[in-house]
Scaffold this motif. Structure first.
Motif, PDB file in Angstrom:
ATOM      1  N   UNK A  16       0.860  -1.178   0.000  1.00 38.90           N
ATOM      2  CA  UNK A  16       0.000   0.000   0.000  1.00 38.90           C
ATOM      3  C   UNK A  16       0.897   1.229   0.000  1.00 38.90           C
ATOM      4  N   UNK A  17       0.815   2.018  -1.067  1.00 40.90           N
ATOM      5  CA  UNK A  17       1.581   3.249  -1.173  1.00 40.90           C
ATOM      6  C   UNK A  17       0.632   4.429  -1.052  1.00 40.90           C
ATOM      7  N   UNK A  18       1.001   5.350  -0.178  1.00 41.62           N
ATOM      8  CA  UNK A  18       0.155   6.509   0.038  1.00 41.62           C
ATOM      9  C   UNK A  18       0.914   7.799  -0.127  1.00 41.62           C
ATOM     10  N   UNK A  19       0.174   8.859  -0.475  1.00 43.64           N
ATOM     11  CA  UNK A  19       0.746  10.208  -0.538  1.00 43.64           C
ATOM     12  C   UNK A  19      -0.143  11.116   0.304  1.00 43.64           C
ATOM     13  N   UNK A  20       0.444  11.753   1.315  1.00 42.77           N
ATOM     14  CA  UNK A  20      -0.304  12.603   2.235  1.00 42.77           C
ATOM     15  C   UNK A  20      -0.143  14.058   1.799  1.00 42.77           C
ATOM     16  N   UNK A  21      -1.295  14.716   1.601  1.00 38.68           N
ATOM     17  CA  UNK A  21      -1.293  16.091   1.107  1.00 38.68           C
ATOM     18  C   UNK A  21      -2.152  16.975   1.999  1.00 38.68           C
ATOM     19  N   UNK A  22      -1.882  18.276   1.926  1.00 39.32           N
ATOM     20  CA  UNK A  22      -2.727  19.291   2.539  1.00 39.32           C
ATOM     21  C   UNK A  22      -2.641  20.524   1.666  1.00 39.32           C
ATOM     22  N   UNK A  23      -3.804  20.957   1.167  1.00 48.27           N
ATOM     23  CA  UNK A  23      -3.827  22.085   0.225  1.00 48.27           C
ATOM     24  C   UNK A  23      -2.925  21.782  -0.968  1.00 48.27           C
TER      25      UNK A  23
END
Length: 883
Positions: A25-32
């Protein structure tokens, strides 16, 4: 066979456990639409078990590998964003984006939430101490016990089953590297970080091919503890007979560190043990840590530090000071001195069960021990890539052990006789060690090590008895219906050792190590027997011997790395010569040459898993006591005589170990199996009657076989639950002789431990578990002992000012299936913080007032069951001030 089946089952379990299909499971965490760096991601399965733990990188990305076909919850946290839970159905490998919302928090909340529990920085694992504390910690040891991958046993710290090479504070060695003094005294609130260096090497110029990597801890202090004196002072006791006084002062600055600790108590709190003393003592075993070897068996006696910290009367005192100075980055000077006194008094019953009779002794025991230990250490790193170290130890030890004995035979109620024993001993040691290590060229290095150890011991024993001691061996004077026997001994020893090691890097993947060394030991033994100050005449009553031992050795080791496999293969050629010149007896000598192959293989499956295989051969030479025929009184019922016909021992040792450590899945397992075969092993044979026992060493005609295994496992399944399992087993087979009868001994020992740790919101912590020990012996007698001990330890943080702790255990003991004893222990304490730096603590010990502790076991001559009177119920009130 039982141990083999146990490990085959373990290997099968491991194989099955790692054979599941894994998805990514590969994730990318973003904000704005911007990446979020350093967010923590914890994965839990449907049973709320932790299966992964990572941080997002500077692109906001992270990766988790987990079993396919399951549903998971990902808990994502960051100091500047609102926490988020993401549900994942991992039917196949996936890649997803996750968005976090900005969170407005005050500065205090940022400090509290912004701590990262574990960080990997190259070869160093850094633990944030506050992240693992629940509020019941008082010392560094309490913190270390809660860190994933670390275990603490009797004050010593272990990682991956190996003892920590050293523990430093702010990069400096304290108390000569004694772990227990540091871990049990450094206040927990002073600790900010714990740094674990996985690739520590005592040779600073060696690479991973040239020296095995060890583990080292460095304790980073809170900023407000630096450049200031900090610590605590405690005063306590009760209104009657108990006292508890402590003082712990610490100071650390850029160039200077100082420590002063003192501890005095009368309620059995342990402050110093024999194991601690021998760690400070150093000696031959310490020289071997540099790569040296010595095949001479130890002849020096030891003071038996009383481990009866729960004896009916105790008086324990320790005071130690350490001072270190580092004027520049190249020079370090440090030293410490320590004095300790341990005194106990208690009643006991010693029951020795021989094949044809039983001896029961009712004893009044009184022991007093004083020890003084000091060390001066200098370390200098030269500008031309060299390191020079010098260290000198001085240790003095005195003991006085009195025992008043009333002896009974079998089931008689009328005493067989009365025997009083007074044993005194004075030991002194001066141990000097000089080492010089230099880098040669780009990749080579050479080390030169020199050591000198001077030892002196003066054991004395005096016996007064209404029954004649050692009938048939000694002719004693009878005066006023009493026999008197005393022995005075003096043993002097000088040992010189020299060692040189040269490492030559052949290629980036291979190394050649050349080692040469020499050992020289000179010893003088004098022993005299008296009866009412009159020399006891007769054969073997005088023991005077001049003993010398020389050993020369050369060793070659070739190291090669092939992919994930690292192999060390070598052979040592040793020549020895030993002479013993005995007064009024025949001189004897031994000499010979030994070829000793050795091999070490390690295979790194991945960053979390490793397998190790070790093989080595060695030999041992009899010491002066074992070779000299003069009588040696061991205690009031045991007489020993050496054997001039003893020959060397030969040993073969092979071990296999497996390690799996994953900090982010909170799962650790370590297992090891070891086999030792000893040819011509030196054992004691003897005879015994209703009063005394006589023993003498002999070379066993049949090889000894010793097989052992160990398993340790820990797993944190959720934030509130952790499981720890342990198992130890060993099986021995050897040849023994008692009362002129030869027989084969088979003993099997196995022990199991289970601990469940429950935590809730840093308010409640409960450890619930059990220990079970089984010990079976088949030889001159048949015996099986079983000990079962369930336990529970609790800590309840009622508020930030009130802490309640309690522990309970219930020990049941059986012999051959028959119940022989049980013992319950209940202790509790309440700690209140009425002011910012002040603590009041009420301690209640042995609340159930258990009055005796029973121990049991066996040897080649008899089975023993010992009962000891304990301290009884007590209450202590402490007042502690921290600064």
């Amino acid at each position: 066979m039982k141990i083999k089946l146990l490990f085959l089952s373990l290997i099968l379990f491991i194989k099955l456990g790692f054979s599941q299909e894994i998805c990514t499971y590969k994730g990318m965490i973003l904000s704005a639409d911007l990446p979020v760096y350093d967010a923590s991601v914890t994965a839990f399965d449907e049973k709320n078990k932790s299966v992964g733990y990572v941080f997002s990188d500077n692109q906001g990305e992270f990766e988790l590998k987990m079993p396919c076909g399951k549903k998971y919850e990902l808990e994502i946290e960051h100091v500047n964003y609102k926490s988020k839970v993401v549900k994942v159905n991992l039917d196949k490998s996936k890649r997803e984006k996750i968005t976090l919302e900005q969170d407005a928090v005050n500065l205090k909340e940022i400090v509290a939430k912004g701590r990262i529990p574990i960080q990997i920085k190259g070869d160093t694992i850094e633990y944030d101490a506050k992240s693992f504390q629940t509020g019941n910690e008082e010392t560094l040891e309490d913190i270390l016990k809660k860190l994933p991958g670390l275990t603490v046993e009797k004050g010593k710290v272990y990682y991956q089953g190996k003892e920590m090479k050293s523990i430093k504070v702010e990069g400096r060695e304290i108390f000569g590297g004694n772990q227990k003094l540091l871990t049990k005294n450094l206040p927990s609130d002073a600790v900010d970080k714990v740094q674990l260096n996985k690739k520590f090497k005592s040779n600073p110029f060696a690479n991973s091919l040239q020296q095995d990597e060890e583990f080292e801890l460095n304790i980073v202090l809170e900023e407000d503890k630096k450049n200031l004196v900090f610590g605590n002072v405690t005063i306590g006791g009760d209104a009657n007979k108990h006292t508890d006084l402590q003082e712990k002062l610490f100071y650390f600055s850029k160039k200077t560190d100082a420590t002063l600790i003192s501890d005095y108590n009368t309620y059995g709190k342990e402050v110093f043990t024999g194991e601690d003393y021998y760690q400070f003592l150093g000696g031959l075993s310490e020289f071997s840590s540099e790569g040296g070897t010595s095949s001479l068996r130890n002849a020096m006696g030891s003071v038996g530090f009383n481990s009866d910290n729960n004896a009916s009367e105790t008086d324990n005192f320790l005071s130690a000071g350490n001072l270190g100075y580092q004027p520049n980055k190249n020079l370090t000077i440090s030293g410490f001195a320590m004095g300790t006194r341990n005194a106990v008094k208690y009643k006991s019953t010693n029951k020795r069960i021989y094949p044809t009779f039983e001896q029961r002794d009712e004893n009044i025991n009184e022991q007093s021990i004083f020890a003084f230990i000091s060390r001066l250490n200098l370390e200098y790193n030269t500008p031309n890539n060299a390191q020079l170290k010098y260290r000198v130890n001085f240790n003095q030890q005195n003991s006085d052990d009195k025992t008043n004995v009333t002896s009974f035979l079998n089931e008689d109620t009328t005493p067989q006789g009365y025997r009083n024993s007074d044993s005194k001993r004075e030991n002194a040691t001066i141990n000097q060690k000089l080492s010089y290590i230099k880098k040669v060229g780009e990749d080579d290095n050479i080390g030169i090590y020199l050591s000198h150890i001077y030892q002196k011991e003066n054991p004395e024993i005096a016996l007064n008895s209404t029954i004649q001691p050692f009938v048939g061996f000694l002719n004693l004077i009878l005066k006023n219906n009493e026999y008197q026997l005393s022995q005075n001994q003096d043993l002097y020893s000088n040992t010189f050792q020299a060692l040189s090691i040269y490492n030559h890097l052949l290629t980036n993947l291979s190394n050649l190590e050349l080692k040469v060394g020499v050992n020289y030991t000179k010893q003088n033994l004098e022993s005299n027997l008296f009866s009412f100050d009159t020399p006891v005449n007769g054969q073997n009553t005088l023991g005077e011997a001049d003993f010398s031992f020389q050993e020369y050795y050369a060793n070659t080791t070739y190291t090669r790395k092939i992919g994930k496999l690292k192999a060390n293969l070598g052979v040592s050629v040793n020549y020895f010569n030993s002479d013993n010149k005995v007064k009024n007896d025949k001189d004897n000598s031994l000499n010979g040459t030994k070829f000793l192959p050795h091999a070490n293989l390690s295979y790194e499956i991945n960053s979390n898993q490793s397998v190790y295989l070790n093989y080595n051969t060695s030999y041992e030479i009899p010491n002066v006591r074992e070779w000299t025929t003069g009588y040696d009184i061991k205690n009031y019922y045991s007489l020993f005589q050496g054997n001039p016909f003893l020959t060397p021992i030969e040993k073969q040792n092979i071990s296999l170990s497996y390690r799996y450590f994953n900090f982010f899945k909170f799962f650790n397992i370590w297992t090891r199996i070891n086999y030792v075969r000893t040819k011509d092993n030196i054992r004691n044979k003897g005879t015994n009657n209703g009063q005394n026992q006589f023993s003498t060493p002999f070379n066993a005609s049949i090889p000894d076989n010793f097989l052992s295994g160990n398993i340790r496992m820990s797993k944190r399944f959720s934030k509130s639950y952790e499981l720890k399992l342990s198992a130890n087993a060993n099986q021995s087979e050897y040849h023994a002789i008692a009362n002129n009868k030869e027989y084969q001994v088979n003993s099997f020992f196995h022990n199991y431990g289970l601990t469940n740790i429950f935590k809730w919101n840093k308010i409640i912590e409960i450890s619930l578990g059990a220990d079970a020990t089984f010990n079976k012996y088949s030889g001159i007698t048949e015996n099986k002992f079983t000990n079962i001990r369930p336990f529970i330890n609790t800590a309840f943080v009622i508020s930030d000012r009130i802490l309640l702790e309690a522990d309970y255990d219930y020990n049941r003991q059986f012999q051959n299936g028959n119940f022989i004893n049980d013992n319950q222990g209940l202790n509790a304490s309440l700690r209140i913080k009425p002011a910012k730096k002040t603590y009041i603590k009420l301690i209640a010990g042995n609340i159930l007032n258990s009055d005796a502790i029973v121990s049991n076991g066996f040897n080649d001559f008899y089975t023993y069951i010992n009962t000891k009177q304990t301290l009884g119920r007590y209450f202590i009130l402490q007042l502690r001030y921290k600064f």
